[in-house]
Design a protein around this motif. Structure first.
Motif, PDB file in Angstrom:
ATOM      1  N   ASP A  58      25.138  -4.361   3.817  1.00 46.21           N
ATOM      2  CA  ASP A  58      24.612  -3.211   3.562  1.00 46.21           C
ATOM      3  C   ASP A  58      23.300  -2.852   4.259  1.00 46.21           C
ATOM      4  O   ASP A  58      23.030  -1.538   4.455  1.00 46.21           O
ATOM      5  N   ASP A  99      24.346  -1.569   7.727  1.00 39.64           N
ATOM      6  CA  ASP A  99      24.970  -0.166   7.395  1.00 39.64           C
ATOM      7  C   ASP A  99      24.057   1.118   6.899  1.00 39.64           C
ATOM      8  O   ASP A  99      23.814   2.190   7.275  1.00 39.64           O
ATOM      9  N   ASN A 100      23.133   0.784   6.121  1.00 38.97           N
ATOM     10  CA  ASN A 100      22.247   1.817   5.479  1.00 38.97           C
ATOM     11  C   ASN A 100      20.749   1.623   5.952  1.00 38.97           C
ATOM     12  O   ASN A 100      19.983   2.342   5.616  1.00 38.97           O
ATOM     13  N   LYS A 122      18.492  -0.666   6.378  1.00 42.23           N
ATOM     14  CA  LYS A 122      17.412  -1.054   5.595  1.00 42.23           C
ATOM     15  C   LYS A 122      16.689  -2.341   6.174  1.00 42.23           C
ATOM     16  O   LYS A 122      16.027  -3.022   5.543  1.00 42.23           O
TER      17      LYS A 122
END
Length: 83
Positions: A58, A61-62, A64
């Motif tokens: 995540d 993908d995001n 961050k």
């Protein structure tokens, strides 16, 4: 003694590997019905569901994760501000 137990445990399940190698060999030929069935079995054993992507992250993908300056400060032990 533990090494002997591990060696015997490997031999206990060696037949599974032999069966899989046989099925992969037969499935690669894919000519008669048994070989087509062997291909279906091999596909079912090695199939990974698309929704269960264990490599997805995540943070990546995001977007961050750390940028390069934050990563450099973290590696040098400096204070890294959190978002």
């Amino acid at each position: 003694m533990l090494m002997l137990f591990k060696l015997l445990n490997i031999f206990r399940f060696a037949w599974i590997g032999k069966v899989m190698i046989f099925l992969v060999d037969q499935g690669a030929k894919n000519k008669n019905p048994f070989q087509k069935f062997a291909r279906l079995i091999v596909r079912g054993v090695f199939w990974i569901p698309r929704n269960d992507n264990f490599m997805a992250d995540d943070f990546v993908d995001n977007d961050k994760g750390f940028d390069l300056e934050e990563l450099r400060r973290y590696q040098q032990g400096e204070e890294v501000p959190t978002r």
